[in-house]
Scaffold this motif. Sequence first.
Motif, PDB file in Angstrom:
ATOM      1  N   LEU A  63       1.814   6.466   5.341  1.00  0.00           N
ATOM      2  CA  LEU A  63       3.150   6.130   4.851  1.00  0.00           C
ATOM      3  C   LEU A  63       3.287   4.645   4.550  1.00  0.00           C
ATOM      4  CD1 LEU A  63       5.780   8.176   6.879  1.00  0.00           C
ATOM      5  CD2 LEU A  63       5.534   8.047   4.418  1.00  0.00           C
ATOM      6  N   SER A  64       2.741   3.804   5.407  1.00  0.00           N
ATOM      7  CA  SER A  64       2.857   2.353   5.178  1.00  0.00           C
ATOM      8  C   SER A  64       2.124   1.960   3.903  1.00  0.00           C
ATOM      9  CB  SER A  64       2.344   1.560   6.383  1.00  0.00           C
ATOM     10  OG  SER A  64       0.949   1.634   6.485  1.00  0.00           O
ATOM     11  N   GLN A  73       6.617  -1.767  10.296  1.00  0.00           N
ATOM     12  CA  GLN A  73       7.920  -1.451   9.715  1.00  0.00           C
ATOM     13  C   GLN A  73       8.189   0.049   9.636  1.00  0.00           C
ATOM     14  OE1 GLN A  73       7.133  -4.180   6.214  1.00  0.00           O
ATOM     15  NE2 GLN A  73       9.350  -4.466   6.444  1.00  0.00           N
ATOM     16  N   VAL A  74       7.141   0.850   9.588  1.00  0.00           N
ATOM     17  CA  VAL A  74       7.333   2.300   9.473  1.00  0.00           C
ATOM     18  C   VAL A  74       7.115   3.036  10.783  1.00  0.00           C
ATOM     19  CG1 VAL A  74       6.780   2.366   7.013  1.00  0.00           C
ATOM     20  CG2 VAL A  74       4.970   2.741   8.667  1.00  0.00           C
TER      21      VAL A  74
END
Length: 93
Positions: A63-64, A73-74
């Motif tokens: 996802l990152s 952040q994710v």
Amino acid sequence: MNFEEIKDKRPKKVGELVDKSEEGDNYIVKVSDDKIYELAPIAYYIWAMCDGNRSVNDIVTELSREANLDESQVRDPVVMVLDELEKASLITF
């Protein structure tokens, strides 16, 4: 639930995609005849990645990369979504 506790676990989705919501971009996922959920696009995307082969860490990494964000952040949002999916019986660990 925190990342360190579950990073090596391999979540597996439960249920099946039934339809896309009439209004908006949400997805309808059916677990059983009396359990149907409407998932936001990001929740559906994470749910769909829960194939029993990818670890939570793999999902965060993927996802990152796709979102062009740092893993830090994710990580928390992914854990939060996985926690909600597990509470709704949409994934198992």
